[in-house]
Design an enzyme around this catalytic site. Structure first.
Site, mmCIF file in Angstrom:
data_model
loop_
_atom_site.group_PDB
_atom_site.id
_atom_site.type_symbol
_atom_site.label_atom_id
_atom_site.label_comp_id
_atom_site.label_asym_id
_atom_site.label_seq_id
_atom_site.Cartn_x
_atom_site.Cartn_y
_atom_site.Cartn_z
ATOM 1 N N GLU A 59 -9.132 -4.723 6.297
ATOM 2 C CA GLU A 59 -8.331 -6.561 6.232
ATOM 3 C C GLU A 59 -8.688 -8.410 6.223
ATOM 4 O OE1 GLU A 59 -5.366 -6.734 5.513
ATOM 5 O OE2 GLU A 59 -5.610 -4.764 4.693
ATOM 6 N N SER A 114 47.517 25.911 30.331
ATOM 7 C CA SER A 114 48.084 26.161 31.516
ATOM 8 C C SER A 114 46.954 25.615 32.043
ATOM 9 C CB SER A 114 48.518 27.865 31.266
ATOM 10 O OG SER A 114 49.592 28.159 31.064
#
Length: 869
Positions: free
Chosen positions: A87, A487
């Protein structure tokens, strides 16, 4: 001539001055609107969050951009030089803009224009950093001008290594990988330090066009660009010519293409546990912080307990589904498969949808169907000379489901269930010596459930299974499913009673009740459809008596019961409807397990958590669940006693009340509706729950050091049928889990608080008797001074005489709205005593009918002939 030359000089000077003025004006104009580049010095990239188990293993990653920030000094020179060569080879010598590079690019582009090739750019790494961080939305010309201005300023504000660090961590390299570390893992399954020269060069090739250099779809272009980078590295002196040529000759093999295996642990798929962490931390910290903050999350999960929870729950759901015997068909169909084309069917099968998180299960495709077996190709299992078969004997449990939902006749052969191309699930059944017995047909059950285990002292959730398979259904039934607890809610009614003058031996009438209200009459009943007369409070809880609970709730007051339910976190705002005493409201398993944990820890408020600690990207703690202080823990010198953090949890229940309730629930787990749990051989307490028509089955229980709960039911509630009770469905899951969990977390003993005295009482009558007086004696826990005298019972609640001798169903004015909205759908009567049915009796060896209790001595002796029993 002199005049002409003077004119040219003057014109040139004017043009130069005008040009300089124009450039200066442009720079002045754009300089006023430049972004603040100082933010680059405080670079905080969106970085993935990692979740770790207690053993230090990564169990989840959260990221929008999969980035692992790596300081520049931890990135090897090989990788840095590869990107610089690709680059910006003059990166360390220019001042932000490479003038020589611009000239070379301009010259090169002249020939490119003539040939029609793509123009070559001249952006430096510094300019790319400016573009990525500061100017992403600008136009090309405007951006270039601003890049030129900012480049020199950034070069003077940051070092070259700081600029390179920004670039190598921010750059997008395809495959949702941002930065070189994430890309090294994604493409090659390695850390940057482990990359070869060829691999580093390929990563450096990607910034130009990651979508055009895919290692599979654009392999030729990818190899060409990689070799260009290698050539540049050689010319720039970063590698030798021989090294570059050897790397060029190396094949491009990646994890993406499946050509190599990752050397790093695989990124785990989401599970119910980690997905719930995502959901909760997104709410607490914000989604952006969770997915981009680079957080380190320490989860509370114990992988061993999590595996045990999944096995226990799946085992019960699968066995129930197979007992129902309905085959709901294949997962998918593949056309044109054949046993001869192994590569073809393997590729097609690999792409077929199927849950892959079920231990021991594999997806398979039916290759041929015979009269006595079906041949299958199995994903991940090599073919042998004979192939793999599922015998018909293994399929006899399954009856095909018709299109209208009805069930067809029993199959007469494999062809009644399977066809070539069907994608199915299978598992291998093994003999005792470990050899294969046969392949067995499997399917994901229609019935679902959830399981959760927690440390009752700290709230740390150790296991969370929200269904049969997360990959099949992400809906978490432990935290998201609102279901009636039935319950299993009763302990909160009994807790309110024990805190308001009752004892475990207080006599409460178990007799018919009719509640009159504007919408009609409500007639709650026991599961057995029988009435048992005056009974101790303990027996009412152990055998899950609905009528006793209704009377108890009326006497204590539903407002008081609602306060207890809210105090324990079962509901946020519980209406004072009498039906809620039988569990008619809706809550979650998450809340119920946390509430039961408060029984186990002696009555202290505890908040469940999936996370111990969260640290930011710099290691600072931003969340810590355990807020206990321990001054002695930081002592410089050892102390005589082991330091222990002081509890800070708020007490929400009297310790004696908590112990009495625990003692009563121990009876549930030893001789009551969950009596099968006595086989565990350790102190276990808990409560079953079953709603009307057996649409919801529950069991929540605990040892002194571990609380766990189970829920089972259909996602669209419907009756489960015979045996679909808390004792028949969830208690076995709890038992299977505890058999493994107790090897990891010993049970211990429940602490007896000060102020408790014990006395021997008859379990069925509540009468205090001397030791050795009978087979129904139990050791009951009383508050000091509350135990009855010898041969006496505790106080009796209710008008016993009128209840016994009234005709028919005795109307009892209980007052209050019982919740008419719930009455309509039949869910109010949350019958929890289903577990005393035939299945529970067979499992525990207990008598289906309790021995006939002797009436308390304080009652009129004529009651023995009242005919109630």
């Amino acid at each position: 001539m002199i005049r002409f030359l003077a004119f040219l000089f003057s014109a040139g000077s004017i043009a130069a001055i005008a040009g300089v003025a124009t450039v200066g004006a442009v720079l002045w104009i754009y300089d006023r609107d430049l972004p603040d580049y100082a933010e680059l010095a405080d670079y905080r990239p969106a970085t993935l969050t990692r979740v770790y188990s207690g053993a230090g293993e990564v169990i989840a990653e959260f990221a929008e951009e999969r980035r692992i920030f790596t300081p520049i000094d931890e990135i090897p020179p090989l990788v840095k030089n590869a990107f610089i060569s690709a680059e910006d080879k003059n990166f360390y010598t220019h001042a932000g803009v490479d003038g020589l590079g611009v000239v070379k690019a301009a010259v090169d582009n002249i020939s490119r224009i003539q040939s029609g090739d793509r123009l070559r750019g001249a952006s430096t790494i510094t300019q790319q950093v400016i573009k990525n961080f500061l100017l992403a939305s600008e136009g090309d010309v405007e951006r270039k001008i601003k890049e030129f201005i900012l480049s020199s300023r950034i070069e003077s504000a940051l070092t070259k290594d700081q600029i390179l660090e920004l670039y190598l961590n921010e750059i997008f390299l395809g495959q949702n990988a941002y930065g070189v570390t994430a890309a090294a893992r994604r493409y090659f399954g390695k850390t940057p330090e482990e990359l070869s020269l060829a691999e580093a060069a390929y990563l450096a090739a990607l910034p130009k066009a990651p979508s055009s250099l895919h290692p599979v779809r654009q392999r030729e272009a990818a190899v060409g660009r990689r070799n260009y980078v290698l050539e540049e590295m050689a010319q720039n002196g970063h590698v030798t010519r021989a090294e570059a040529e050897a790397a060029k000759a190396a094949p491009l093999e990646t994890v993406v293409a499946g050509e190599i295996e990752s050397r790093l642990p695989p990124i785990p798929n989401y599970t119910y546990f980690t997905d719930e962490i995502r959901r909760q931390l997104s709410d607490q910290l914000g989604r952006d912080e969770l997915f981009g903050g680079g957080l380190t999350v320490r989860a509370t999960i114990d992988e061993r307990l999590q595996a045990a929870a999944a096995r226990a729950l799946r085992g019960k759901l699968e066995s129930w589904d197979r007992e129902k015997g309905v085959w709901r068909g294949p997962l998918a169909r593949l056309e044109g498969v054949s046993a001869e084309d192994e590569a073809g069917w393997r590729d097609a099968l690999a792409a077929a949808p199927a849950p892959g998180d079920i231990e021991g299960w594999r997806k398979a495709v039916v290759l041929a169907v015979g009269q006595r077996s079906a041949r299958v190709g199995i994903d991940g299992v090599e073919e042998d000379s004979d192939g793999h078969f599922i015998p018909f004997e293994d399929m006899r449990w399954a009856r095909p489901q018709r299109e209208d939902g009805s069930t067809g006749a029993a199959p007469k052969g494999p062809g009644d269930l399977l066809a070539e191309g069907d994608v199915i699930l299978v598992t291998d059944l093994r003999k005792e010596d470990g050899s294969l017995e046969r392949w067995s047909l499997r399917q994901v059950p229609e019935i679902q459930g959830a399981f959760m285990a927690m440390d009752p002292h700290t709230g740390r959730v150790l296991a969370l299974q929200g269904g049969f398979s997360y990959e099949h259904s992400v809906f978490n039934r432990a935290t998201q499913a609102m279901r009636q607890p039935g319950s299993s809610f009763k302990p909160f009614v009994f807790a309110a009673a024990l805190d308001n003058g009752y004892s475990p031996a207080t006599i409460v009438l178990d007799a018919p009740v009719v509640v009159e209200f504007a919408g009609g009459d409500w007639k709650p009943k026991n599961y057995s459809n029988k009435f048992y007369g005056p009974s101790p409070l303990r027996l009412g809880l152990e055998m899950s008596r609905n009528l006793m609970t209704v009377r108890l709730a009326q006497d204590v007051g539903m407002e008081t019961v609602a306060d207890y339910a809210e105090r324990f976190g079962v509901y946020d705002d519980m209406p004072a409807h009498l039906s809620f005493a039988l569990g008619a409201g809706e809550t979650t398993l998450w809340r119920m397990v946390a509430a039961y944990g408060m029984f186990a820890n002696g009555g202290r408020r505890v908040e469940p958590t999936l996370v111990d600690r969260v640290q930011d990207r710099y290691g600072s703690t931003v969340y810590r669940h355990d807020q206990r202080e321990c001054d002695a823990c930081a002592a410089a010198a050892p102390t005589a006693e082991e330091p222990w953090p002081e509890p800070v949890a708020r007490r929400i229940m009297d310790r004696i009340t908590a112990y009495q309730l625990v003692s009563m629930m121990e009876g549930v787990a030893s001789r009551g509706t969950a009596g099968r749990l006595s086989a565990l051989g350790v102190p276990v307490a808990g409560k079953t729950g079953t709603t009307n028509e057996a649409k919801d089955a529950w069991f929540v229980g605990f040892t002194p050091n571990l609380v766990a709960g189970c829920f089972i039911g259909y996602d669209n509630p419907k009756p489960m049928g015979r045996g679909g009770t808390g004792g028949g469905m969830c208690a076995p899951v709890f038992q299977a889990f505890m058999e493994e969990a107790l090897k990891i977390i010993p049970a211990g003993e429940f602490d007896v608080p000060e102020g408790v005295e014990f006395a021997m009482v008859d379990r069925y009558t509540g009468e205090r008797l001397p030791e050795g007086a009978g087979g129904n004696l139990i050791r009951e826990a009383f508050r000091e001074g509350q135990a009855p005298e010898l041969y006496q019972t505790a106080a009796i609640v209710g008008d016993v005489t009128s209840a016994f001798f009234g005709s028919g169903d005795l109307p009892v004015s209980l007052g209050g709205d019982i919740g008419s909205a719930l009455i309509g759908d039949g869910e109010t009567d949350a019958a929890g005593a289903a577990e005393i049915g035939a299945e529970a009796g067979a499992e525990t060896g207990a008598s289906l009918e309790p021995a006939r209790p002797r009436p308390p001595r304080s009652l009129d002796r004529d009651l023995e002939s009242g005919g109630l029993y």
